[in-house]
Design a protein around this motif. Sequence first.
Motif, PDB file in Angstrom:
ATOM      1  N   ASN A  25       0.790  -1.217   0.000  1.00 18.85           N
ATOM      2  CA  ASN A  25       0.000   0.000   0.000  1.00 18.85           C
ATOM      3  C   ASN A  25       0.827   1.273   0.000  1.00 18.85           C
ATOM      4  O   ASN A  25       0.312   2.325   0.318  1.00 18.85           O
ATOM      5  CB  ASN A  25      -0.927   0.017   1.222  1.00 18.85           C
ATOM      6  N   THR A  26       2.130   1.214  -0.358  1.00 19.01           N
ATOM      7  CA  THR A  26       2.911   2.436  -0.361  1.00 19.01           C
ATOM      8  C   THR A  26       3.797   2.546  -1.579  1.00 19.01           C
ATOM      9  O   THR A  26       4.395   1.563  -2.014  1.00 19.01           O
ATOM     10  CB  THR A  26       3.837   2.494   0.881  1.00 19.01           C
ATOM     11  N   PRO A  27       3.903   3.778  -2.156  1.00 15.64           N
ATOM     12  CA  PRO A  27       4.901   3.999  -3.198  1.00 15.64           C
ATOM     13  C   PRO A  27       6.299   3.859  -2.596  1.00 15.64           C
ATOM     14  O   PRO A  27       6.483   3.980  -1.391  1.00 15.64           O
ATOM     15  CB  PRO A  27       4.616   5.436  -3.645  1.00 15.64           C
ATOM     16  N   SER A  28       7.328   3.648  -3.445  1.00 18.80           N
ATOM     17  CA  SER A  28       8.701   3.415  -2.995  1.00 18.80           C
ATOM     18  C   SER A  28       8.689   2.363  -1.890  1.00 18.80           C
ATOM     19  O   SER A  28       9.125   2.590  -0.764  1.00 18.80           O
ATOM     20  CB  SER A  28       9.331   4.711  -2.485  1.00 18.80           C
ATOM     21  N   ARG A  29       8.192   1.206  -2.233  1.00 23.78           N
ATOM     22  CA  ARG A  29       7.882   0.204  -1.227  1.00 23.78           C
ATOM     23  C   ARG A  29       9.109  -0.301  -0.494  1.00 23.78           C
ATOM     24  O   ARG A  29       9.073  -0.550   0.695  1.00 23.78           O
ATOM     25  CB  ARG A  29       7.120  -0.947  -1.886  1.00 23.78           C
ATOM     26  N   SER A  60       8.560  -1.459  -6.988  1.00 20.80           N
ATOM     27  CA  SER A  60       7.436  -1.007  -7.809  1.00 20.80           C
ATOM     28  C   SER A  60       6.828  -2.173  -8.584  1.00 20.80           C
ATOM     29  O   SER A  60       5.656  -2.137  -8.978  1.00 20.80           O
ATOM     30  CB  SER A  60       7.867   0.091  -8.782  1.00 20.80           C
ATOM     31  N   ARG A  61       7.638  -3.219  -8.809  1.00 20.22           N
ATOM     32  CA  ARG A  61       7.126  -4.457  -9.402  1.00 20.22           C
ATOM     33  C   ARG A  61       7.522  -5.612  -8.493  1.00 20.22           C
ATOM     34  O   ARG A  61       8.653  -5.672  -8.014  1.00 20.22           O
ATOM     35  CB  ARG A  61       7.698  -4.676 -10.802  1.00 20.22           C
ATOM     36  N   GLU A  62       6.576  -6.506  -8.280  1.00 12.91           N
ATOM     37  CA  GLU A  62       6.842  -7.635  -7.401  1.00 12.91           C
ATOM     38  C   GLU A  62       6.055  -8.847  -7.866  1.00 12.91           C
ATOM     39  O   GLU A  62       4.877  -8.741  -8.205  1.00 12.91           O
ATOM     40  CB  GLU A  62       6.457  -7.287  -5.961  1.00 12.91           C
ATOM     41  N   ALA A  63       6.703  -9.995  -7.891  1.00 11.42           N
ATOM     42  CA  ALA A  63       6.044 -11.241  -8.272  1.00 11.42           C
ATOM     43  C   ALA A  63       6.357 -12.298  -7.224  1.00 11.42           C
ATOM     44  O   ALA A  63       7.520 -12.508  -6.863  1.00 11.42           O
ATOM     45  CB  ALA A  63       6.517 -11.714  -9.652  1.00 11.42           C
ATOM     46  N   LYS A  64       5.317 -12.954  -6.751  1.00  9.85           N
ATOM     47  CA  LYS A  64       5.459 -13.968  -5.717  1.00  9.85           C
ATOM     48  C   LYS A  64       4.912 -15.299  -6.249  1.00  9.85           C
ATOM     49  O   LYS A  64       3.730 -15.413  -6.572  1.00  9.85           O
ATOM     50  CB  LYS A  64       4.694 -13.530  -4.471  1.00  9.85           C
ATOM     51  N   TYR A  65       5.784 -16.290  -6.362  1.00  7.73           N
ATOM     52  CA  TYR A  65       5.393 -17.620  -6.839  1.00  7.73           C
ATOM     53  C   TYR A  65       5.324 -18.571  -5.639  1.00  7.73           C
ATOM     54  O   TYR A  65       6.332 -18.786  -4.951  1.00  7.73           O
ATOM     55  CB  TYR A  65       6.394 -18.140  -7.865  1.00  7.73           C
ATOM     56  N   ILE A  66       4.151 -19.113  -5.396  1.00  2.68           N
ATOM     57  CA  ILE A  66       3.910 -19.925  -4.199  1.00  2.68           C
ATOM     58  C   ILE A  66       3.445 -21.319  -4.594  1.00  2.68           C
ATOM     59  O   ILE A  66       2.517 -21.467  -5.399  1.00  2.68           O
ATOM     60  CB  ILE A  66       2.842 -19.273  -3.298  1.00  2.68           C
ATOM     61  N   THR A  67       4.081 -22.329  -4.026  1.00  3.98           N
ATOM     62  CA  THR A  67       3.662 -23.715  -4.212  1.00  3.98           C
ATOM     63  C   THR A  67       3.428 -24.329  -2.838  1.00  3.98           C
ATOM     64  O   THR A  67       4.330 -24.335  -1.992  1.00  3.98           O
ATOM     65  CB  THR A  67       4.727 -24.542  -4.951  1.00  3.98           C
ATOM     66  N   THR A  68       2.215 -24.803  -2.580  1.00  3.79           N
ATOM     67  CA  THR A  68       1.901 -25.406  -1.291  1.00  3.79           C
ATOM     68  C   THR A  68       1.186 -26.734  -1.497  1.00  3.79           C
ATOM     69  O   THR A  68       0.438 -26.909  -2.460  1.00  3.79           O
ATOM     70  CB  THR A  68       0.995 -24.503  -0.436  1.00  3.79           C
ATOM     71  N   LEU A  84       1.054 -11.034  -8.396  1.00  7.97           N
ATOM     72  CA  LEU A  84       1.837 -10.035  -9.125  1.00  7.97           C
ATOM     73  C   LEU A  84       1.347  -8.632  -8.767  1.00  7.97           C
ATOM     74  O   LEU A  84       0.176  -8.316  -8.957  1.00  7.97           O
ATOM     75  CB  LEU A  84       1.708 -10.272 -10.633  1.00  7.97           C
ATOM     76  N   LEU A  85       2.257  -7.816  -8.244  1.00  9.39           N
ATOM     77  CA  LEU A  85       1.946  -6.425  -7.910  1.00  9.39           C
ATOM     78  C   LEU A  85       2.564  -5.523  -8.964  1.00  9.39           C
ATOM     79  O   LEU A  85       3.725  -5.695  -9.326  1.00  9.39           O
ATOM     80  CB  LEU A  85       2.503  -6.058  -6.531  1.00  9.39           C
ATOM     81  N   GLU A  86       1.770  -4.553  -9.432  1.00 11.07           N
ATOM     82  CA  GLU A  86       2.228  -3.650 -10.479  1.00 11.07           C
ATOM     83  C   GLU A  86       2.041  -2.200 -10.058  1.00 11.07           C
ATOM     84  O   GLU A  86       1.188  -1.883  -9.235  1.00 11.07           O
ATOM     85  CB  GLU A  86       1.449  -3.899 -11.781  1.00 11.07           C
ATOM     86  N   GLU A  87       2.847  -1.309 -10.643  1.00 11.30           N
ATOM     87  CA  GLU A  87       2.744   0.130 -10.420  1.00 11.30           C
ATOM     88  C   GLU A  87       2.797   0.475  -8.936  1.00 11.30           C
ATOM     89  O   GLU A  87       1.894   1.094  -8.386  1.00 11.30           O
ATOM     90  CB  GLU A  87       1.473   0.686 -11.066  1.00 11.30           C
ATOM     91  N   ASN A  88       3.888   0.048  -8.282  1.00 10.67           N
ATOM     92  CA  ASN A  88       4.083   0.320  -6.855  1.00 10.67           C
ATOM     93  C   ASN A  88       3.000  -0.288  -5.979  1.00 10.67           C
ATOM     94  O   ASN A  88       2.709   0.217  -4.894  1.00 10.67           O
ATOM     95  CB  ASN A  88       4.163   1.822  -6.573  1.00 10.67           C
ATOM     96  N   GLY A  89       2.381  -1.357  -6.428  1.00 16.29           N
ATOM     97  CA  GLY A  89       1.336  -1.995  -5.647  1.00 16.29           C
ATOM     98  C   GLY A  89      -0.046  -1.429  -5.907  1.00 16.29           C
ATOM     99  O   GLY A  89      -1.000  -1.774  -5.214  1.00 16.29           O
TER     100      GLY A  89
END
Length: 215
Positions: A25-29, A60-68, A84-89
């Motif tokens: 929820n924040t820019p410049s995460r 500003s870009r984040e990808a989380k790959y989860i296998t459970t 996948l989070l885009e544009e600073n979330g």
Amino acid sequence: MKILNSCVLFFVLVVACINASFAANTPSRYPKSKTGIIKYEIYGATTVGTEVLYYDDWGSREAKYITTTMELGGLSVTRNTLVLLEENGQWINNVDLNARTGIRMRNPRYKESIGQSRREREKNEENKNIDAGGRKIEIERVIGKPCVVWEVQYSGIKTCTWNGIVLKKISGPGFSRTTTVATKIDERVSIPEEKFTIPPDIEMKTVDITTFHGN
């Protein structure tokens, strides 16, 4: 039965996106780490798995790959998920890589911190943690990084953060208690663009998340 399963899957994805909004929820995460890859181990009484987090451009870009894999009553179910989070979330995408479906929605908390300084954002997050019943209990080292530990007593949720990045999280009561903990971090690395790209065969649906917040 197929319709019921689709509804359950859709609900699970929506809940996952709502949860993701609280971590995005924040820019410049991540102002102290430009790029990185973090590997996690997931374990609990009925669940085991792995998670790999890729982030770029200060988060500003984040990808989380989860296998459970969950085992209960002799049944074993494996899930593969991409968050996948885009544009600073500002945008959150939650993809079920098994079902090849996903949902995309705006983060309803994104606008709260626009125009705020880093110190203001950190103070606001601290106040929100306190309002939610959380308390800062200690400093813990996870993979050699000093992490601030927050605990919410009534829910049993415990998070350890380093420069805004969660390196350890304990959630769920009793038998459903699950721990996700970082085992390795590589910073200042080049990350393939494909890690931040939703596969073209995924059927995405855009959802207005404000309807789940009563706004």
